[in-house]
Design an enzyme around this catalytic site. Structure first.
Site, PDB file in Angstrom:
ATOM      1  N   ALA A   9     -93.214-113.720  47.757  1.00  0.00           N
ATOM      2  CA  ALA A   9     -92.633-112.257  47.298  1.00  0.00           C
ATOM      3  C   ALA A   9     -91.479-112.322  47.778  1.00  0.00           C
ATOM      4  CB  ALA A   9     -93.706-111.286  48.065  1.00  0.00           C
ATOM      5  N   GLY A  10     -90.510-113.026  47.094  1.00  0.00           N
ATOM      6  CA  GLY A  10     -89.252-112.897  47.497  1.00  0.00           C
ATOM      7  C   GLY A  10     -88.269-112.411  46.519  1.00  0.00           C
ATOM      8  N   THR A 128     -86.868-122.993  41.367  1.00  0.00           N
ATOM      9  CA  THR A 128     -86.138-123.995  40.726  1.00  0.00           C
ATOM     10  C   THR A 128     -86.333-125.325  41.579  1.00  0.00           C
ATOM     11  OG1 THR A 128     -84.431-122.284  40.514  1.00  0.00           O
ATOM     12  CG2 THR A 128     -83.670-124.630  40.215  1.00  0.00           C
ATOM     13  N   LEU A 217     -81.381-126.455  36.160  1.00  0.00           N
ATOM     14  CA  LEU A 217     -80.672-126.843  37.112  1.00  0.00           C
ATOM     15  C   LEU A 217     -79.081-127.018  36.225  1.00  0.00           C
ATOM     16  CD1 LEU A 217     -82.223-129.908  38.715  1.00  0.00           C
ATOM     17  CD2 LEU A 217     -81.993-127.984  39.710  1.00  0.00           C
ATOM     18  N   CYS A 272     -78.385-120.007  45.079  1.00  0.00           N
ATOM     19  CA  CYS A 272     -78.529-120.974  44.071  1.00  0.00           C
ATOM     20  C   CYS A 272     -77.901-121.876  43.784  1.00  0.00           C
ATOM     21  CB  CYS A 272     -79.101-120.380  42.854  1.00  0.00           C
ATOM     22  SG  CYS A 272     -80.633-119.061  42.775  1.00  0.00           S
TER      23      CYS A 272
HETATM   24  P1  NAD Z   1     -87.178-116.089  49.016  1.00  0.00           P
HETATM   25  O1  NAD Z   1     -86.775-116.983  50.083  1.00  0.00           O
HETATM   26  O2  NAD Z   1     -86.705-115.199  48.755  1.00  0.00           O
HETATM   27  O3  NAD Z   1     -88.880-115.954  48.463  1.00  0.00           O
HETATM   28  C1  NAD Z   1     -89.611-117.123  48.646  1.00  0.00           C
HETATM   29  C2  NAD Z   1     -90.810-116.528  49.550  1.00  0.00           C
HETATM   30  O4  NAD Z   1     -91.890-117.213  49.401  1.00  0.00           O
HETATM   31  C3  NAD Z   1     -90.716-116.400  50.924  1.00  0.00           C
HETATM   32  O5  NAD Z   1     -90.971-114.707  50.937  1.00  0.00           O
HETATM   33  C4  NAD Z   1     -91.666-117.100  51.524  1.00  0.00           C
HETATM   34  O6  NAD Z   1     -92.321-116.571  52.722  1.00  0.00           O
HETATM   35  C5  NAD Z   1     -92.659-117.361  50.357  1.00  0.00           C
HETATM   36  N1  NAD Z   1     -93.571-118.666  50.628  1.00  0.00           N
HETATM   37  C6  NAD Z   1     -93.291-119.888  51.135  1.00  0.00           C
HETATM   38  N2  NAD Z   1     -94.274-120.492  51.303  1.00  0.00           N
HETATM   39  C7  NAD Z   1     -95.194-120.003  50.840  1.00  0.00           C
HETATM   40  C8  NAD Z   1     -96.790-120.192  50.446  1.00  0.00           C
HETATM   41  N3  NAD Z   1     -97.192-121.387  50.459  1.00  0.00           N
HETATM   42  N4  NAD Z   1     -97.425-119.078  49.958  1.00  0.00           N
HETATM   43  C9  NAD Z   1     -97.036-117.948  49.780  1.00  0.00           C
HETATM   44  N5  NAD Z   1     -95.798-117.634  50.049  1.00  0.00           N
HETATM   45  C10 NAD Z   1     -95.182-118.683  50.361  1.00  0.00           C
HETATM   46  O7  NAD Z   1     -86.863-117.154  47.743  1.00  0.00           O
HETATM   47  P2  NAD Z   1     -86.073-116.579  46.081  1.00  0.00           P
HETATM   48  O8  NAD Z   1     -84.819-116.274  46.147  1.00  0.00           O
HETATM   49  O9  NAD Z   1     -87.287-115.503  45.659  1.00  0.00           O
HETATM   50  O10 NAD Z   1     -86.210-117.936  45.449  1.00  0.00           O
HETATM   51  C11 NAD Z   1     -87.623-118.665  45.080  1.00  0.00           C
HETATM   52  C12 NAD Z   1     -87.287-119.536  44.052  1.00  0.00           C
HETATM   53  O11 NAD Z   1     -86.672-119.089  42.888  1.00  0.00           O
HETATM   54  C13 NAD Z   1     -86.306-120.729  44.525  1.00  0.00           C
HETATM   55  O12 NAD Z   1     -86.745-121.887  44.222  1.00  0.00           O
HETATM   56  C14 NAD Z   1     -85.069-120.308  43.912  1.00  0.00           C
HETATM   57  O13 NAD Z   1     -84.166-121.513  43.701  1.00  0.00           O
HETATM   58  C15 NAD Z   1     -85.424-119.691  42.574  1.00  0.00           C
HETATM   59  N6  NAD Z   1     -84.659-118.677  42.123  1.00  0.00           N
HETATM   60  C16 NAD Z   1     -83.985-117.875  42.840  1.00  0.00           C
HETATM   61  C17 NAD Z   1     -83.218-116.822  42.249  1.00  0.00           C
HETATM   62  C18 NAD Z   1     -82.299-116.001  42.939  1.00  0.00           C
HETATM   63  O14 NAD Z   1     -81.605-115.191  42.357  1.00  0.00           O
HETATM   64  N7  NAD Z   1     -82.936-115.651  44.096  1.00  0.00           N
HETATM   65  C19 NAD Z   1     -83.151-116.784  40.786  1.00  0.00           C
HETATM   66  C20 NAD Z   1     -83.559-117.802  39.905  1.00  0.00           C
HETATM   67  C21 NAD Z   1     -84.466-118.797  40.582  1.00  0.00           C
HETATM   68  C1  UDX Z   2     -77.127-117.063  39.739  1.00  0.00           C
HETATM   69  C2  UDX Z   2     -77.451-117.359  38.290  1.00  0.00           C
HETATM   70  O1  UDX Z   2     -76.516-116.414  37.543  1.00  0.00           O
HETATM   71  C3  UDX Z   2     -78.706-117.032  37.702  1.00  0.00           C
HETATM   72  O2  UDX Z   2     -78.861-117.332  36.409  1.00  0.00           O
HETATM   73  C4  UDX Z   2     -79.748-117.806  38.364  1.00  0.00           C
HETATM   74  O3  UDX Z   2     -81.105-117.416  37.994  1.00  0.00           O
HETATM   75  C5  UDX Z   2     -79.598-117.580  39.935  1.00  0.00           C
HETATM   76  O4  UDX Z   2     -78.458-118.011  40.379  1.00  0.00           O
HETATM   77  P1  UDX Z   2     -76.788-115.112  41.384  1.00  0.00           P
HETATM   78  O5  UDX Z   2     -76.473-116.301  42.308  1.00  0.00           O
HETATM   79  O6  UDX Z   2     -77.822-114.142  41.914  1.00  0.00           O
HETATM   80  O7  UDX Z   2     -77.392-115.906  40.070  1.00  0.00           O
HETATM   81  O8  UDX Z   2     -75.576-114.225  41.047  1.00  0.00           O
HETATM   82  P2  UDX Z   2     -74.467-114.618  40.074  1.00  0.00           P
HETATM   83  O9  UDX Z   2     -73.930-113.513  39.290  1.00  0.00           O
HETATM   84  O10 UDX Z   2     -74.506-115.885  39.131  1.00  0.00           O
HETATM   85  O11 UDX Z   2     -72.994-114.940  41.139  1.00  0.00           O
HETATM   86  C6  UDX Z   2     -73.261-115.997  41.918  1.00  0.00           C
HETATM   87  C7  UDX Z   2     -71.832-116.181  42.776  1.00  0.00           C
HETATM   88  O12 UDX Z   2     -70.645-116.370  41.668  1.00  0.00           O
HETATM   89  C8  UDX Z   2     -71.450-114.654  43.336  1.00  0.00           C
HETATM   90  O13 UDX Z   2     -70.660-115.259  44.595  1.00  0.00           O
HETATM   91  C9  UDX Z   2     -70.506-114.320  42.457  1.00  0.00           C
HETATM   92  O14 UDX Z   2     -69.538-113.298  43.232  1.00  0.00           O
HETATM   93  C10 UDX Z   2     -69.830-115.483  42.117  1.00  0.00           C
HETATM   94  N1  UDX Z   2     -68.837-115.164  40.687  1.00  0.00           N
HETATM   95  C11 UDX Z   2     -69.602-115.016  39.771  1.00  0.00           C
HETATM   96  C12 UDX Z   2     -67.551-115.532  40.722  1.00  0.00           C
HETATM   97  O15 UDX Z   2     -66.853-115.777  41.833  1.00  0.00           O
HETATM   98  N2  UDX Z   2     -66.874-115.269  39.517  1.00  0.00           N
HETATM   99  C13 UDX Z   2     -67.607-115.005  38.356  1.00  0.00           C
HETATM  100  O16 UDX Z   2     -66.870-114.795  37.250  1.00  0.00           O
HETATM  101  C14 UDX Z   2     -68.822-114.848  38.522  1.00  0.00           C
END
Ligand code: NAD
Ligand code: UDX
Length: 481
Positions: A9-10, A128, A217, A272
């Site tokens: 639930a992140g 990811t 990636l 990320c």
């Molecule tokens: P997050 O840390 O906010 O959330 C992950 C959650 O998973 C945590 O709350 C943790 O307690 C829970 N968890 C761990 N193990 C578990 C289990 N076995 N059962 C149930 N819950 C469990 O992470 P996030 O930012 O939501 O990222 C999650 C994934 O999505 C990562 O692989 C990340 O790379 C990818 N992702 C993140 C973003 C972003 O913007 N944050 C965007 C695209 C993809």
């Molecule tokens: C990124 C990807 O954009 C998204 O598609 C993926 O799912 C998760 O990773 P996020 O990290 O949430 O998203 O934000 P993003 O808007 O990509 O910015 C990432 C970093 O780059 C920030 O620190 C932002 O300030 C910086 N940034 C972005 C710059 O410095 N210059 C830019 O022109 C754009």
């Protein structure tokens, strides 16, 4: 009624499932997590993450067809589709430490699904993950399956924080990878049906599993590479008198390049980009492709250079020392409209200034003192490993850092101001008032190019903006950048 269960639930699991619930009233969505505190927050009025528009979406569906729960086993058992959206941070120890993705959380989620499931399930990789992870997950599920049919799909998430709801409502594309068997194709169609409730069909791309995993990636690597490219050019702009905003505008006008993601900055942050590029680098190395690995590694090298260049600029401009000087830091989150501080460039900049014995006063509209003190105490890569979290920072750091909820308080009596997040409010501050209350000469270092350097110079500030022609003062200082 289709039943979806999401593990994690992140920042991804919460908003993504809330939007699925909103757009698909006939689907029941339950988001589960091992963190009791996180689930409690999702069930309260104070959601665990700040994301514009999220409160509204959650309010509309929570208790209707959207639920947050810690009863993981029960909800996995009942689900037709199980999304896995757990964290996949960089490994901190052992083989591949500092590069490889840590799949501990993913693997334990997969084992839990295999243990609990009593009916066929579609298991969706939302996290990811390294390319080929689905194969490993498939092995875990199938070897423990007790005759149950599991289909694995890769459905990476492309939302960006700060605009997550907008991105989920109107995605550029939804990507679904699956096995090319009849059962695999059926699973892909089942997930496609869910998204087709609001995403136009031509934006739902289906591929094989490995293409979907690798596309995620690759997309993050390409995006980060654009920022490192423009940041590398920003250093040359400062050396030559060119203006990076003008260069980026001119370059981006080429329709083959395009205008977005060309804002020079103190460096990219967030959970990320660095993690996923390091994972890509490790995969290349493991596949005997050192040249490809080194190409992508340089994107991170330039990002680290940009952050240390910024610190060096601050210190060298201020007579080569910031020892005992108050430096105000405006913005700690890794970008505006989020309270997320994972891998924020502010951590490295603050640590650099603390290393030179500065006294730092920080203001960010969404980040608490507790969070900042913890971030400044953590070691690199430890931030996303909940078990390693150190609750408090060492006393020495605590004494050097204060955190306020007011930009004017943070800047009062300061020798210099560093703007590290592009919050809209920072371009609208009363800089005359700030100048009057600062030590003189008063310095501003704008790591996000949100202020007009000329206007601030007229007030009396000495201004450094990333990639802009240098202030006459800075030209005369021997900058170690
Ligand atoms: P997050 O840390 O906010 O959330 C992950 C959650 O998973 C945590 O709350 C943790 O307690 C829970 N968890 C761990 N193990 C578990 C289990 N076995 N059962 C149930 N819950 C469990 O992470 P996030 O930012 O939501 O990222 C999650 C994934 O999505 C990562 O692989 C990340 O790379 C990818 N992702 C993140 C973003 C972003 O913007 N944050 C965007 C695209 C993809
Ligand atoms: C990124 C990807 O954009 C998204 O598609 C993926 O799912 C998760 O990773 P996020 O990290 O949430 O998203 O934000 P993003 O808007 O990509 O910015 C990432 C970093 O780059 C920030 O620190 C932002 O300030 C910086 N940034 C972005 C710059 O410095 N210059 C830019 O022109 C754009």
């Amino acid at each position: 009624m289709v039943k979806i269960c999401c593990l994690g639930a992140g920042y991804v699991g919460g908003p993504t499932m809330a939007v699925i619930a909103l757009k698909c009233p006939s689907v029941e969505v339950v988001v589960v997590d091992i963190s009791v505190a996180r689930i409690a927050a999702w069930n309260s009025d104070q959601l665990p993450i700040y994301e514009p528009g999220l409160d509204d979406v959650v309010k509309q569906c929570r208790g209707r067809n959207l639920f947050f729960s810690t009863e993981i086993e029960k909800h996995i058992g009942q689900a037709d589709i199980v999304f896995v959206s757990v964290n996949t941070p960089t490994k901190t120890r052992g083989l591949g430490a500092g590069k490889a993705a840590d799949l501990t959380y993913w693997e334990s989620a997969a084992r839990m699904i295999a243990d609990i499931a009593k009916s066929d399930k579609v298991v969706v990789e939302k996290s990811t993950v390294p390319v080929k992870t689905a194969e490993a997950i498939e092995k875990i599920l199938i070897h423990n399956s007790k005759g149950i049919n599991f289909q694995i799909l890769s459905n990476p998430e492309f939302l960006a924080e700060g605009t997550a709801i907008q991105d989920l409502f109107n995605p550029d594309r939804v990507l679904i990878g699956g096995r090319e068997t009849p059962e695999g194709k059926k699973a892909v169609q089942a997930l496609k049906q869910v998204y087709a409730n609001w995403v136009p069909e031509d934006r739902i791309i289906t591929t094989n599993l490995w293409s979907a995993e690798l596309s995620k990636l690759a997309a993050n690597a390409f995006l980060a590479q654009r920022i490192s490219s423009v940041n590398a050019i920003s250093a040359l702009c400062e050396a030559t008198g060119a203006d990076v905003a003008e260069v980026a505008y001119s370059v981006g006008k080429d329709t083959r390049i395009g205008p977005r993601f060309l804002s020079a900055s103190v460096g990219f942050g967030g959970s990320c980009f660095q993690k996923d590029i390091l994972s890509l680098v490790y995969i290349c190395e493991c596949n005997g492709l050192p040249e490809v690995a080194s190409y992508w590694k340089d994107v991170i090298k330039v990002n680290d250079y940009q952050k240390s260049r910024f610190v060096n600029r601050v210190v060298s401009s201020m007579f080569n020392t910031v020892s005992e000087k108050k430096i105000a830091v405006l913005g700690f989150a890794f970008k505006k409209d989020t309270g997320d501080t994972r891998e924020t460039p502010a951590i490295d900049v603050c640590k650099g200034l603390l290393g030179d014995k500065a006294k730092i006063s920080i203001y960010d509209p969404q980040v608490s003192e507790e969070q900042i003190q913890r971030d400044l105490a953590l070691k690199k890569f430890d931030w996303d490993h909940p078990v390693h979290l150190q609750p408090t920072s060492p006393t020495a750091v605590k004494q050097q850092v204060t955190v306020t909820w007011d930009a004017y308080e943070a800047t009062k009596g300061a020798h210099g101001v560093c703007i590290l997040t592009e919050w809209d409010e920072f371009s609208k501050l009363d800089y005359v008032k700030i100048y009057e209350n600062m030590q003189k000469p008063a310095f501003i270092f704008d790591g996000r190019n949100v202020i007009d350097p000329q206007k601030l110079r007229e007030i009396g500030f000495i201004v450094f903006s990333i990639g802009k022609p240098l202030d006459p003062w800075l030209k005369d200082m021997p900058a170690m950048v």
